[in-house]
Design a protein around this motif. Structure first.
Motif, PDB file in Angstrom:
ATOM      1  N   ILE A   1       0.863  -1.171   0.000  1.00 17.94           N
ATOM      2  CA  ILE A   1       0.000   0.000   0.000  1.00 17.94           C
ATOM      3  C   ILE A   1       0.904   1.228   0.000  1.00 17.94           C
ATOM      4  O   ILE A   1       1.702   1.416   0.917  1.00 17.94           O
TER       5      ILE A   1
ATOM      6  N   SER B   1       1.235   4.809   0.673  1.00 21.39           N
ATOM      7  CA  SER B   1       0.456   5.797   1.419  1.00 21.39           C
ATOM      8  C   SER B   1       1.331   6.467   2.459  1.00 21.39           C
ATOM      9  O   SER B   1       2.287   5.869   2.958  1.00 21.39           O
TER      10      SER B   1
ATOM     11  N   ASP C   1      -6.846   3.533   3.423  1.00 22.21           N
ATOM     12  CA  ASP C   1      -6.676   3.478   1.963  1.00 22.21           C
ATOM     13  C   ASP C   1      -7.426   2.267   1.407  1.00 22.21           C
ATOM     14  O   ASP C   1      -6.831   1.314   0.878  1.00 22.21           O
TER      15      ASP C   1
ATOM     16  N   ASP D   1      -9.271   1.791  -1.190  1.00 23.17           N
ATOM     17  CA  ASP D   1      -9.222   1.466  -2.616  1.00 23.17           C
ATOM     18  C   ASP D   1      -8.075   0.506  -2.918  1.00 23.17           C
ATOM     19  O   ASP D   1      -8.243  -0.464  -3.662  1.00 23.17           O
ATOM     20  N   GLN D   2      -6.917   0.742  -2.295  1.00 23.68           N
ATOM     21  CA  GLN D   2      -5.781  -0.147  -2.528  1.00 23.68           C
ATOM     22  C   GLN D   2      -5.997  -1.510  -1.873  1.00 23.68           C
ATOM     23  O   GLN D   2      -5.697  -2.549  -2.466  1.00 23.68           O
TER      24      GLN D   2
ATOM     25  N   ASP E   1      -8.397  -3.526  -4.002  1.00 23.77           N
ATOM     26  CA  ASP E   1      -7.774  -4.025  -5.235  1.00 23.77           C
ATOM     27  C   ASP E   1      -6.911  -5.249  -4.965  1.00 23.77           C
ATOM     28  O   ASP E   1      -6.989  -6.249  -5.685  1.00 23.77           O
ATOM     29  N   TYR E   2      -6.064  -5.174  -3.926  1.00 24.57           N
ATOM     30  CA  TYR E   2      -5.150  -6.274  -3.645  1.00 24.57           C
ATOM     31  C   TYR E   2      -5.897  -7.514  -3.172  1.00 24.57           C
ATOM     32  O   TYR E   2      -5.577  -8.640  -3.578  1.00 24.57           O
TER      33      TYR E   2
END
Length: 359
Positions: free
Chosen positions: A334, A336, A346, A348-349, A352-353
């Motif tokens: 991540i 950030s 965070d 969104d990250q 996604d992962y």
């Protein structure tokens, strides 16, 4: 999306540490429908002062539900496909057996007579609860911080029932600096005259618990995040008298006051000690032997670029050790400035992962 809040009552439980409970409660939250054998279950393990509630409305006296943007229709933990379960950790004050619970042997609160537990103990209790719920093999386990340590113990202890593990912002053993931070936090609580060796009533050691949380909050963020957000701005007064307060001080005091309203000091002591005891190699012949037991399964190690509590290199180190010993392991990060708390910020990250890992 329906949220089910319930608990599993277990009897005559002996944990790996040797701690024995005549009765033990595992409170949990469940989202989505479980298949007949539980094979679509994603188990989520929560962090130090979190709770089992991942999403939904905030309730008085509880922490905010902490992974709402990750759980639900179309999200990484898609409740149209998966059944997502999160247990309240043993030792936590939100429904599972803890120092606040009544010891049935004498009818008194456990307080500091509660046994010292490790992440392995927490994982064993959760696995026993899953067995009682009819869950034979889960689809995956995921957790961040202390939750990542418990998730990793699920993988190492029950590899045949845990084919996928997402280790987020956590190492495979706790390093001395993190133990040192925890020691100072506990000293803040135990040094408060209102602690009374754990036999307090009401608010108890409020000043000590608040100070402990203030220190913890420093480790949860990065220097850059504090600089960007506060730099040297004043919240009130001036630097020429003691009533003056920097913005960063005000932030820390706010979180110190907030934890006193929703958490128990003895629980805080036990959970920080639980974190200290994290070492998947302990009692297994070392780290390599522990990782070998998980060979052939999948591991995602998700670090945070600005994490000062469990630096990204510690997560990378765990992934390298896992891969060396036959685990299908890979590392992501991540990016950030939010520090250790990035896995709670965070989204969104993280989404996604996790989405990529699970599919």
């Amino acid at each position: 999306m329906k949220e089910e809040l319930s608990s599993v009552e277990l009897e005559n439980v002996t944990l790996p540490s040797g701690a024995r409970f005549d009765s033990l409660t595992q409170a949990y939250a469940k989202y989505g429908e479980m298949s007949s054998d539980g094979g679509n279950v994603i188990l989520v393990c929560h962090a130090l002062t979190g709770s089992q509630r991942l999403t939904g409305e905030k309730r008085a006296g509880e922490p905010d539900p902490w992974w709402g943007p990750i759980v639900g229709d179309g999200r990484a933990l898609d409740t149209r496909e998966y059944c997502v379960i999160c247990f309240n950790n043993l030792g936590s004050p939100y429904g599972s057996t803890s120092p606040l619970s009544i010891n049935p042997a004498d009818g008194r609160r456990w307080a500091m007579r509660f046994p010292i537990l490790s992440p392995r103990d927490a994982a064993f209790a959760q696995r026993a609860a899953l067995d009682a719920m009819g869950v034979k093999e889960i689809y995956a386990v995921a957790g961040g911080s202390l939750g990542g340590m418990i998730a990793l113990e699920h993988a190492a202890s029950f590899p045949d029932k845990t084919p996928r593990c997402a280790l987020i912002a956590a190492p495979d053993r706790l390093y001395p600096q993190a133990i040192a931070f925890n020691a100072v936090q506990r000293q803040s609580i135990m040094g408060d005259p209102e602690w009374k060796n754990g036999d307090y009533e009401g608010a108890g050691p409020a000043n000590g618990l608040a100070a402990a949380r203030m220190l913890a909050m420093i480790t949860y963020r990065s220097e850059q995040s504090f600089t960007n957000r506060y730099m040297r701005e004043m919240a009130r007064g001036t630097t020429s008298d003691w009533s003056g307060e920097f913005q960063v001080e005000s932030y820390l005091h706010h979180h110190g006051e907030a934890i006193v309203k929703r958490f128990d000091a003895n629980c805080y002591l036990y959970l920080t000690r639980m974190m200290d005891l994290h070492d998947i190699g302990a009692g297994r012949g070392g780290l390599d032997a522990a990782w070998k037991s998980y060979a052939g399964r999948r591991l995602l190690g998700l670090g945070v670029s600005s994490d000062m509590l469990f630096p990204n290199w510690q997560v990378e180190e765990a992934v390298r050790a896992a891969a060396k010993n036959g685990v299908r392991a890979y590392y992501e990060e991540i990016e950030s400035e939010n520090g250790h708390d990035s896995f709670l910020i965070d989204f969104d990250q993280v989404d996604d992962y996790l989405r990529s890992f699970l599919r």
